[in-house]
Design an enzyme around this catalytic site. Structure first.
Site, PDB file in Angstrom:
ATOM      1  N   LYS A 214       0.030  -7.978   7.584  1.00 33.30           N
ATOM      2  CA  LYS A 214      -1.245  -7.616   7.777  1.00 33.30           C
ATOM      3  C   LYS A 214      -1.941  -7.439   9.049  1.00 33.30           C
ATOM      4  O   LYS A 214      -1.019  -7.797  10.087  1.00 33.30           O
ATOM      5  CB  LYS A 214      -2.132  -8.814   6.990  1.00 33.30           C
ATOM      6  CG  LYS A 214      -1.972  -8.871   5.486  1.00 33.30           C
ATOM      7  CD  LYS A 214      -2.300  -7.532   4.754  1.00 33.30           C
ATOM      8  CE  LYS A 214      -1.712  -7.301   3.367  1.00 33.30           C
ATOM      9  NZ  LYS A 214      -1.531  -8.498   2.234  1.00 33.30           N
TER      10      LYS A 214
HETATM   11  C1  LIG Z   1      -1.034  -8.749   0.913  1.00 30.12           C
HETATM   12  C2  LIG Z   1      -2.159  -8.941  -0.136  1.00 30.12           C
HETATM   13  C3  LIG Z   1      -2.605  -9.923  -0.833  1.00 30.12           C
HETATM   14  C4  LIG Z   1      -1.609 -11.176  -1.024  1.00 30.12           C
HETATM   15  O1  LIG Z   1      -1.631 -11.474   0.412  1.00 30.12           O
HETATM   16  P1  LIG Z   1      -0.726 -12.998   0.523  1.00 30.12           P
HETATM   17  O2  LIG Z   1      -1.422 -13.665   1.940  1.00 30.12           O
HETATM   18  O3  LIG Z   1       0.410 -12.313   1.060  1.00 30.12           O
HETATM   19  O4  LIG Z   1      -0.798 -13.856  -0.602  1.00 30.12           O
HETATM   20  C5  LIG Z   1      -3.627  -9.714  -1.881  1.00 30.12           C
HETATM   21  N1  LIG Z   1      -3.919  -8.706  -2.134  1.00 30.12           N
HETATM   22  C6  LIG Z   1      -4.035  -7.496  -1.194  1.00 30.12           C
HETATM   23  C7  LIG Z   1      -4.732  -6.246  -1.484  1.00 30.12           C
HETATM   24  C8  LIG Z   1      -2.885  -7.496  -0.454  1.00 30.12           C
HETATM   25  O5  LIG Z   1      -2.584  -6.424   0.373  1.00 30.12           O
END
Ligand SMILES: *Cc1c(COP(=O)(O)O)cnc(C)c1O
Length: 428
Positions: A214
């Site tokens: 992210k």
């Molecule tokens: C990355 C992501 C998640 C999950 O995030 P984690 O921290 O890996 O659990 C949920 N929703 C969206 C849209 C994502 O891009």
């Protein structure tokens, strides 16, 4: 790397044996450095890697780094409560539990998202109902949502996909008269704005991800935000074995509905998160600059549509998502992605398979309603995206545009490659 002037015109496509625009792989992303290392060392020397106790008392809310990180988060995003957890997936599960989803309830979600946006309802025995998305923003289409609201609807999961907020006011207007909660899955849009407010703080609960892919990261991690004191209290109880403390704290909002987990964030992640948060604006500015360059150079290519930013919001470009109209361009998305890869620019086709097609959700759908034509068209033939949006890419932004232009300059060569693939021997 060759200059822009050299590649326009007749130079042969790399996929046909010509020289690629980029002869070296593009640089990777490294968004942490000395500040995060110093923060991690501070925690190591403190002797405390987690400050949480699963019992009532001050340490129910975590150690000093977690509490500092949450305070900084509240200040940065202008929200009353930030509850840090070990992932956004955990935050989404806690959010649906805080909204009391259970058997017989329904949650409306888009099918074009990471699966955790939709499993968060299923976990509690509720059903996920899929509404279609808008073709211009890839976020929930309020008209499609409106048609799916029933007396069983308890929540709407608005995903701020690819870095752009969904139509949050329209969704809240649909939800409010029925007491439906709106949860923002803001994993991909930290720092984006919606009518001047931070994405992830507009609806009832907003969820941010800090996983290593992210925009800012702690390796693994997530934050759930809310301005509602009662929802915040439920989120904190669910994060940390709340069932063991509801009696001691005299919790009255249906204590029997609290099942706590260990969704706690450690001190190392929190200390790193504080440093990452301080870098968010700089990292986002680089993304927006690169996206601006891509928009300017790619918007004139026939059949290609650059990402649209809807009115009164900003986009933080977690990814840069384009759509291709193959009939207008004269070649398929598959051919384009292959040709770009040969020029040294890796792009991806389609994003997530529509979630209602996955076994977990397919069993819950009414066969006559479970189809979202916009999602299927984007997934099947039109959407492509890349992640060339971080500071290390800035010196290469022009060359990435050159690669696209070079392909359009040699469209007929690409079209004939498509014809070869379409021949019977090329099928399958
Ligand atoms: C990355 C992501 C998640 C999950 O995030 P984690 O921290 O890996 O659990 C949920 N929703 C969206 C849209 C994502 O891009």
């Amino acid at each position: 790397m060759s200059g822009a002037a050299a590649v326009r015109g007749k130079s042969k496509l790399a996929i046909c044996g010509g020289e690629p625009v980029l002869s070296e792989p593009l640089p990777g992303h490294q968004n942490f450095g000395a500040e995060e290392t110093a923060a991690a060392m501070r925690v190591m020397k403190s002797g405390c890697l987690s400050g949480f106790y699963g019992s009532a008392g001050p340490r129910f809310l975590g150690g000093p780094e977690v509490r500092q990180f949450e305070a900084d988060w509240c200040e940065r995003f202008g929200v009353a409560h930030a509850v840090a957890m070990n992932s956004a997936t955990s935050c989404l599960m806690a959010a649906t539990a805080a909204c009391k989803l259970g058997p017989g309830d329904e949650m409306i979600a888009p099918p074009f998202t990471m699966s955790a946006s939709a499993t968060a309802a299923k976990l509690w025995g509720a059903r996920t109902v899929f509404a279609d998305i808008r073709a211009d923003s890839f976020t929930l289409d309020p008209d499609s949502v409106a048609k799916l609201i029933t007396p069983r609807t308890k929540a709407i999961m608005a995903v701020n996909l690819f870095g752009q907020p969904a139509d949050l006011d329209e969704l809240l207007a649909l939800a409010r008269p029925h007491g439906i909660k709106v949860i923002e899955d803001n994993a991909q849009a930290p720092g984006a704005l919606y009518k001047g407010r931070a994405a992830g703080t507009v609806a009832d609960i907003g969820v941010f991800s800090l996983n290593c892919h992210k925009i800012i990261q702690t390796g693994e991690g997530g934050v759930a935000c809310t301005n509602d004191d009662a929802l915040a209290e439920r989120l904190r109880l669910i994060r940390n074995h709340g069932e063991a403390v509801v009696r001691e704290i005299g919790y009255r909002q249906s204590p029997e509905s609290i099942i706590g987990f260990n969704f706690r964030m450690g001190e190392l992640e929190a200390a790193i998160g504080t440093e990452q948060l301080a870098k968010l604006d700089t990292l986002t500015a680089a993304r927006q600059d690169l996206a601006g360059l891509y928009d300017e150079r790619l918007r004139s290519l026939p059949g290609l549509t650059v990402p649209e930013v809807l009115p009164s919001r900003s986009h933080v470009y977690y990814v840069y998502a384009l759509t291709l109209d193959p009939a207008h361009a004269g070649f398929s998305r598959r051919a384009l992605v292959s040709a770009l890869a040969a020029e040294g620019v890796e792009c991806f086709e389609g994003y997530c398979r529509p979630l209602y097609q996955e076994a977990l959700f397919a069993q819950d759908q009414d066969s006559d309603t479970a189809s979202c034509p916009v999602t299927e068209r984007l997934y099947g033939e039109q959407l492509l995206f890349h992640g060339w949006l971080y500071p290390e890419i800035v010196p290469f932004g022009a060359a990435i545009c050159d690669a696209f232009e070079k392909i359009w300059d040699n469209r007929s060569d690409l079209a004939s490659l498509d014809d070869e693939h379409a021949s019977p021997s090329g099928r399958g």
